[in-house]
Design a protein around this motif. Structure first.
Motif, PDB file in Angstrom:
ATOM      1  N   THR A  59       0.850  -1.198   0.000  1.00 23.35           N
ATOM      2  CA  THR A  59       0.000   0.000   0.000  1.00 23.35           C
ATOM      3  C   THR A  59       0.879   1.238   0.000  1.00 23.35           C
ATOM      4  O   THR A  59       2.087   1.162   0.174  1.00 23.35           O
ATOM      5  N   LYS A  60       0.241   2.367  -0.180  1.00 26.69           N
ATOM      6  CA  LYS A  60       0.931   3.653  -0.056  1.00 26.69           C
ATOM      7  C   LYS A  60       0.875   4.074   1.399  1.00 26.69           C
ATOM      8  O   LYS A  60      -0.127   3.915   2.075  1.00 26.69           O
ATOM      9  N   ASN A  61       1.993   4.604   1.885  1.00 21.99           N
ATOM     10  CA  ASN A  61       2.095   5.083   3.248  1.00 21.99           C
ATOM     11  C   ASN A  61       1.632   6.541   3.290  1.00 21.99           C
ATOM     12  O   ASN A  61       1.744   7.251   2.299  1.00 21.99           O
ATOM     13  N   THR A  62       1.159   6.984   4.432  1.00 23.93           N
ATOM     14  CA  THR A  62       0.721   8.375   4.565  1.00 23.93           C
ATOM     15  C   THR A  62       1.889   9.312   4.839  1.00 23.93           C
ATOM     16  O   THR A  62       1.747  10.514   4.776  1.00 23.93           O
ATOM     17  N   LEU A  63       3.054   8.742   5.149  1.00 29.78           N
ATOM     18  CA  LEU A  63       4.243   9.552   5.374  1.00 29.78           C
ATOM     19  C   LEU A  63       5.392   8.973   4.568  1.00 29.78           C
ATOM     20  O   LEU A  63       5.358   7.856   4.107  1.00 29.78           O
ATOM     21  N   SER A  64       6.407   9.784   4.376  1.00 31.79           N
ATOM     22  CA  SER A  64       7.578   9.363   3.617  1.00 31.79           C
ATOM     23  C   SER A  64       8.678   8.911   4.574  1.00 31.79           C
ATOM     24  O   SER A  64       8.995   9.613   5.528  1.00 31.79           O
ATOM     25  N   VAL A  65       9.250   7.750   4.319  1.00 33.41           N
ATOM     26  CA  VAL A  65      10.328   7.202   5.131  1.00 33.41           C
ATOM     27  C   VAL A  65      11.587   7.229   4.282  1.00 33.41           C
ATOM     28  O   VAL A  65      11.648   6.583   3.237  1.00 33.41           O
ATOM     29  N   GLU A  66      12.592   8.020   4.690  1.00 32.70           N
ATOM     30  CA  GLU A  66      13.797   8.194   3.886  1.00 32.70           C
ATOM     31  C   GLU A  66      14.661   6.952   3.800  1.00 32.70           C
ATOM     32  O   GLU A  66      15.298   6.692   2.800  1.00 32.70           O
ATOM     33  N   GLN A  67      14.715   6.189   4.862  1.00 33.48           N
ATOM     34  CA  GLN A  67      15.596   5.041   4.940  1.00 33.48           C
ATOM     35  C   GLN A  67      14.763   3.767   4.946  1.00 33.48           C
ATOM     36  O   GLN A  67      13.725   3.701   5.609  1.00 33.48           O
ATOM     37  N   LEU A  68      15.222   2.742   4.226  1.00 37.51           N
ATOM     38  CA  LEU A  68      14.536   1.454   4.253  1.00 37.51           C
ATOM     39  C   LEU A  68      14.414   1.010   5.706  1.00 37.51           C
ATOM     40  O   LEU A  68      15.400   0.948   6.430  1.00 37.51           O
ATOM     41  N   THR A  69      13.182   0.722   6.137  1.00 39.79           N
ATOM     42  CA  THR A  69      12.907   0.422   7.533  1.00 39.79           C
ATOM     43  C   THR A  69      12.123  -0.876   7.653  1.00 39.79           C
ATOM     44  O   THR A  69      11.151  -1.083   6.926  1.00 39.79           O
ATOM     45  N   TRP A  70      12.565  -1.742   8.552  1.00 37.68           N
ATOM     46  CA  TRP A  70      11.882  -2.995   8.871  1.00 37.68           C
ATOM     47  C   TRP A  70      11.290  -2.861  10.262  1.00 37.68           C
ATOM     48  O   TRP A  70      11.964  -2.396  11.173  1.00 37.68           O
ATOM     49  N   ASN A  71      10.049  -3.291  10.426  1.00 37.74           N
ATOM     50  CA  ASN A  71       9.402  -3.244  11.733  1.00 37.74           C
ATOM     51  C   ASN A  71       8.536  -4.477  11.923  1.00 37.74           C
ATOM     52  O   ASN A  71       8.120  -5.118  10.950  1.00 37.74           O
ATOM     53  N   ILE A  72       8.246  -4.777  13.168  1.00 41.44           N
ATOM     54  CA  ILE A  72       7.195  -5.728  13.524  1.00 41.44           C
ATOM     55  C   ILE A  72       6.033  -4.863  13.992  1.00 41.44           C
ATOM     56  O   ILE A  72       6.190  -4.050  14.912  1.00 41.44           O
ATOM     57  N   VAL A  73       4.879  -5.002  13.344  1.00 42.27           N
ATOM     58  CA  VAL A  73       3.707  -4.201  13.694  1.00 42.27           C
ATOM     59  C   VAL A  73       2.546  -5.135  14.012  1.00 42.27           C
ATOM     60  O   VAL A  73       2.574  -6.317  13.678  1.00 42.27           O
ATOM     61  N   ASN A  74       1.518  -4.582  14.625  1.00 44.20           N
ATOM     62  CA  ASN A  74       0.334  -5.347  15.005  1.00 44.20           C
ATOM     63  C   ASN A  74       0.719  -6.581  15.820  1.00 44.20           C
ATOM     64  O   ASN A  74       0.113  -7.646  15.682  1.00 44.20           O
ATOM     65  N   ALA A  75       1.740  -6.448  16.655  1.00 47.15           N
ATOM     66  CA  ALA A  75       2.260  -7.581  17.415  1.00 47.15           C
ATOM     67  C   ALA A  75       1.306  -8.002  18.524  1.00 47.15           C
ATOM     68  O   ALA A  75       0.723  -7.172  19.220  1.00 47.15           O
ATOM     69  N   THR A  76       1.156  -9.318  18.657  1.00 48.79           N
ATOM     70  CA  THR A  76       0.399  -9.926  19.749  1.00 48.79           C
ATOM     71  C   THR A  76       1.252 -11.071  20.295  1.00 48.79           C
ATOM     72  O   THR A  76       2.349 -11.327  19.794  1.00 48.79           O
ATOM     73  N   ALA A  77       0.725 -11.789  21.263  1.00 52.82           N
ATOM     74  CA  ALA A  77       1.441 -12.930  21.829  1.00 52.82           C
ATOM     75  C   ALA A  77       1.536 -14.078  20.834  1.00 52.82           C
ATOM     76  O   ALA A  77       2.352 -14.983  20.996  1.00 52.82           O
ATOM     77  N   THR A  78       0.732 -14.038  19.772  1.00 57.01           N
ATOM     78  CA  THR A  78       0.715 -15.154  18.820  1.00 57.01           C
ATOM     79  C   THR A  78       1.238 -14.806  17.430  1.00 57.01           C
ATOM     80  O   THR A  78       1.271 -15.660  16.553  1.00 57.01           O
ATOM     81  N   GLY A  79       1.659 -13.548  17.209  1.00 58.13           N
ATOM     82  CA  GLY A  79       2.168 -13.185  15.891  1.00 58.13           C
ATOM     83  C   GLY A  79       2.113 -11.705  15.639  1.00 58.13           C
ATOM     84  O   GLY A  79       2.127 -10.895  16.556  1.00 58.13           O
TER      85      GLY A  79
END
Length: 107
Positions: free
Chosen positions: A68-88
């Protein structure tokens, strides 16, 4: 030691190389058994320097990412874990105004 499930495939604990195949609005996350070269050696055919000479034969899993398109611009390639729960959660890759995610589960 817990395994993770990505794209319906159980991924055993270990060391993997990660690639992302970039096509217009169709990104694919790739986990591979290719070893990474620590120091460039053009004669080493058993390990890769970056993605040079990459082939798919050692792929463990290939998973289409939700792009998808992000609502903000990220200058550097960034990896994250999002929507994290105890199961994934989701692995998220962000770059410029692009964001791509792939879900994972803790097995």
């Amino acid at each position: 030691i817990l395994s993770n499930v990505i794209g319906g495939k159980t991924i055993a604990p270990g060391e993997y190389t990660v690639f992302i195949e970039l096509k217009a609005n169709a990104w694919t996350l790739i986990l591979s058994n290719w070893k990474a070269q620590v120091k460039y050696d053009p004669n080493n055919k058993d390990a890769l320097w970056g993605s040079y000479n990459y082939t798919a034969e050692k792929d463990v899993v290939r998973v289409p990412m939700t792009h998808t398109k992000n609502t903000l611009s990220v200058e550097q390639l960034t990896w994250n874990i999002v929507n994290a729960t105890a199961t994934g959660g989701d692995i998220a890759i962000m770059w410029d105004k692009e964001i791509a995610t792939v879900p994972f589960k803790i097995g």
